[in-house]
Design a protein around this motif. Sequence first.
Motif, PDB file in Angstrom:
ATOM      1  N   HIS A 186       0.042   3.572  -6.972  1.00  0.00           N
ATOM      2  CA  HIS A 186       0.688   3.748  -5.664  1.00  0.00           C
ATOM      3  C   HIS A 186      -0.309   3.546  -4.524  1.00  0.00           C
ATOM      4  CE1 HIS A 186       4.474   6.192  -6.991  1.00  0.00           C
ATOM      5  NE2 HIS A 186       4.386   5.007  -7.549  1.00  0.00           N
ATOM      6  N   ASP A 187      -1.494   4.123  -4.677  1.00  0.00           N
ATOM      7  CA  ASP A 187      -2.501   3.984  -3.614  1.00  0.00           C
ATOM      8  C   ASP A 187      -2.872   2.510  -3.411  1.00  0.00           C
ATOM      9  OD1 ASP A 187      -2.488   6.693  -3.192  1.00  0.00           O
ATOM     10  OD2 ASP A 187      -4.376   7.093  -4.231  1.00  0.00           O
ATOM     11  N   LEU A 188      -3.055   1.796  -4.512  1.00  0.00           N
ATOM     12  CA  LEU A 188      -3.413   0.377  -4.389  1.00  0.00           C
ATOM     13  C   LEU A 188      -2.266  -0.432  -3.787  1.00  0.00           C
ATOM     14  CD1 LEU A 188      -5.429  -0.487  -7.620  1.00  0.00           C
ATOM     15  CD2 LEU A 188      -6.268  -0.251  -5.287  1.00  0.00           C
ATOM     16  N   LYS A 189      -1.030  -0.074  -4.141  1.00  0.00           N
ATOM     17  CA  LYS A 189       0.115  -0.798  -3.567  1.00  0.00           C
ATOM     18  C   LYS A 189       0.194  -0.580  -2.062  1.00  0.00           C
ATOM     19  CE  LYS A 189       3.332  -1.124  -7.432  1.00  0.00           C
ATOM     20  NZ  LYS A 189       4.530  -0.539  -8.037  1.00  0.00           N
ATOM     21  N   ARG A 190      -0.100   0.662  -1.634  1.00  0.00           N
ATOM     22  CA  ARG A 190      -0.082   0.923  -0.193  1.00  0.00           C
ATOM     23  C   ARG A 190      -1.206   0.157   0.510  1.00  0.00           C
ATOM     24  NH1 ARG A 190       2.496   6.053  -1.443  1.00  0.00           N
ATOM     25  NH2 ARG A 190       0.605   6.638  -2.536  1.00  0.00           N
ATOM     26  N   PHE A 191      -2.375   0.068  -0.130  1.00  0.00           N
ATOM     27  CA  PHE A 191      -3.479  -0.720   0.426  1.00  0.00           C
ATOM     28  C   PHE A 191      -3.044  -2.178   0.585  1.00  0.00           C
ATOM     29  CE2 PHE A 191      -7.734  -2.888  -0.449  1.00  0.00           C
ATOM     30  CZ  PHE A 191      -8.219  -2.701   0.825  1.00  0.00           C
ATOM     31  N   LYS A 192      -2.389  -2.688  -0.449  1.00  0.00           N
ATOM     32  CA  LYS A 192      -1.883  -4.066  -0.420  1.00  0.00           C
ATOM     33  C   LYS A 192      -0.896  -4.268   0.733  1.00  0.00           C
ATOM     34  CE  LYS A 192       1.090  -6.953  -3.381  1.00  0.00           C
ATOM     35  NZ  LYS A 192       0.457  -8.288  -3.369  1.00  0.00           N
ATOM     36  N   MET A 193       0.059  -3.349   0.868  1.00  0.00           N
ATOM     37  CA  MET A 193       1.047  -3.452   1.955  1.00  0.00           C
ATOM     38  C   MET A 193       0.370  -3.485   3.323  1.00  0.00           C
ATOM     39  SD  MET A 193       4.130  -0.863   0.905  1.00  0.00           S
ATOM     40  CE  MET A 193       5.397  -1.347  -0.290  1.00  0.00           C
ATOM     41  N   LEU A 194      -0.560  -2.561   3.489  1.00  0.00           N
ATOM     42  CA  LEU A 194      -1.245  -2.440   4.767  1.00  0.00           C
ATOM     43  C   LEU A 194      -2.000  -3.728   5.106  1.00  0.00           C
ATOM     44  CD1 LEU A 194      -1.327  -0.061   6.702  1.00  0.00           C
ATOM     45  CD2 LEU A 194      -3.409   0.730   5.556  1.00  0.00           C
ATOM     46  N   MET A 195      -2.666  -4.297   4.097  1.00  0.00           N
ATOM     47  CA  MET A 195      -3.487  -5.474   4.355  1.00  0.00           C
ATOM     48  C   MET A 195      -2.631  -6.744   4.477  1.00  0.00           C
ATOM     49  SD  MET A 195      -6.301  -3.956   4.592  1.00  0.00           S
ATOM     50  CE  MET A 195      -7.331  -5.366   4.976  1.00  0.00           C
ATOM     51  N   GLU A 196      -1.557  -6.831   3.704  1.00  0.00           N
ATOM     52  CA  GLU A 196      -0.741  -8.056   3.741  1.00  0.00           C
ATOM     53  C   GLU A 196       0.298  -8.051   4.859  1.00  0.00           C
ATOM     54  OE1 GLU A 196      -0.888  -9.727  -0.858  1.00  0.00           O
ATOM     55  OE2 GLU A 196       0.828  -8.502  -0.266  1.00  0.00           O
ATOM     56  N   THR A 197       0.755  -6.862   5.245  1.00  0.00           N
ATOM     57  CA  THR A 197       1.844  -6.827   6.229  1.00  0.00           C
ATOM     58  C   THR A 197       1.503  -6.041   7.487  1.00  0.00           C
ATOM     59  OG1 THR A 197       2.966  -4.768   5.567  1.00  0.00           O
ATOM     60  CG2 THR A 197       3.409  -6.734   4.243  1.00  0.00           C
ATOM     61  N   GLY A 198       0.398  -5.289   7.471  1.00  0.00           N
ATOM     62  CA  GLY A 198       0.028  -4.496   8.640  1.00  0.00           C
ATOM     63  C   GLY A 198       0.757  -3.173   8.729  1.00  0.00           C
TER      64      GLY A 198
END
Lengths: 226, 399
Positions: A186-198
């Motif tokens: 979950h933490d990595l998915k949130r990191f991904k969201m933040l970096m890919e979509t802001g």
Amino acid sequence: MHRHSRSRAPAIAAVGIGLVALPALGYALAANRHRKGSDTAPGYTARRSFGHYDVVGRTVTIRRPREELFRTWRDFANLPDFMANLEKVAPHPDDPARNTWYLKAPAGKTLAVETTIAREIENELIAWRSTQDSDLDTEGRVTFEDAPGERGTRVGLIIAWHPRGGIASKVVAKLSGKSPELQARHDLKRFKMLMETGEIATSVRRRENEAAADRAERPTPNEEMT
Amino acid sequence: MRALTWHGTHDVRVDTVADPEIVNPRDAIIKVTSTAICGSDLHLYDGVIPAMKPGDILGHEFMGEVVETGSGSTLEKGQRVVVPFTISCGGCFHCHIAQYSACENSNPVPKQDMTETLYGHPMAGIFGYSHLTGGYSGGQAEYVRVPFSDVGPIVVPDHLDDDTVLFLSDILPTGWMAAENAEIQPDDTVAVWGCGPVGLFAIQSALAMGAARVIAIDHYPQRLALARSLGAETVDFRHTDVREALMEMSGGIGCDAVIDAVGMEAHGFAIDNMIDIAKQKVGVGADRASALKQAILAVRPGGRVSIPGVYGGMTDKFPLGALMEKGLQIRTGQTHVQRYLEPLLQKIEEGALDTTFLISHRLPLEEAAHGYKCFKERQDSWTKVVLKPGMDAHPTAAG
């Protein structure tokens, strides 16, 4: 795929040597080299125990440049934006390698874990471990490597901790629910969201519901399936 | 605001609920002018999709006026937009390669676990379609919060009225992609199971792509008549042995391509389907797939199987041997709506695709529950229901 995995081997070997004093993580990372046969799966996915340590490893591919992802992660003040159980990270006043991680504990309490950076390779790797004085015996590392073509960067996170290390470890076990793997994912998915979509996706209709929904949305999958 | 909310199987109501607001920077708020009830909404209505919660707002086919924008939205207040039913971030690998309905970032993180467990990978976010796909509030409401509003919605010109462009949100591109997935070649005979909205649009698309013949299969006379009006030949499965008819009509070859526009709640009197219906009723939940099973037997060796019909779980007695031994190709999936918006809007403008023939009923939002009941129970005459919330419900070229 095979060629790519092989090209990664020197980096893994280097980390293994760098963390040779850390038995669990060292073993998890180095397991490939000691295995018989041709299995190229990451060591932490092996169906075996890592001694006294629990080990969690997860990888995510993020379509952003490696340097940008490293820079964001290396500024530890950013981590609570996507790590659900991390309240804040405070730098040590004198030692730039030392930080205190404040983890959210039940009943509004906070657990302080002092860590020191064990190894750092710019744009490739950050490894940390808890200090002697810390309540919690833990270590971890995050790696950044180029994914093929335009797929961006593979971000790998491995965390090891001593589950029988006293009350603090029990708190951590509780924090991460039944499945620390799930928490890491979950933490990595949130990191991904933040970096890919802001931003981090949410389905709430109103801002005031966001915190409540976030809490309510975090049971284990089995609970949510019913 | 007023919104159509789900409370249980065959229990939907128009309630007063809190208005949506901008939550994330890329959001926009849309004031809905037209919203349709989709055939797949009936799966929610019938309670065969898990992870619904009482109070969930339904609806994934909608359009309207932009009334509020977040700092990261590229839309402007006052624009008329049609909103795709799938939510796509535009920044992940799948969006980058135009597989928008596989977006990795639109389903909120904790909600991804369910479909990740079921399917091995999480589904993308979808408006108003259970917590499997994010638990997003849907479009059968006066207002909707639209995330990633800089990626999904398409601005439509004022001279095209709502009824003409609304179906860009789902069923028109879904029918088009179904035909595209069937890889239609000139001289092909294509069979389409299900003459609901998606099936009818698939028929229209297949003919537009150059299919020599399209054979439509259903049992509702009105729907078969609509299929004929588009240029299809028809087979009523209540009166005819479908497989035998298709073999004879294709000169003993079989259909070159088949399209299952029915999905998990197939009607049908085959014994395996009756067993599946019974299982679904007692909650052991096998997908009823009688149309798909029949299609796989009817397609010629080396043929193509396209599945726009919605499935959610498992099925048994699947003709795996026929699939392999006949060397079939299967293509399926939720529609990559964003991929088709521009080209299909252009075809609408050119008059190459008709969309309004489908609409049988237009109702105010307040009568939405009645709309669901009739769409479910009187499928022959209620082919497509469009709900019009508010006073601005039916803009014309003049206004």
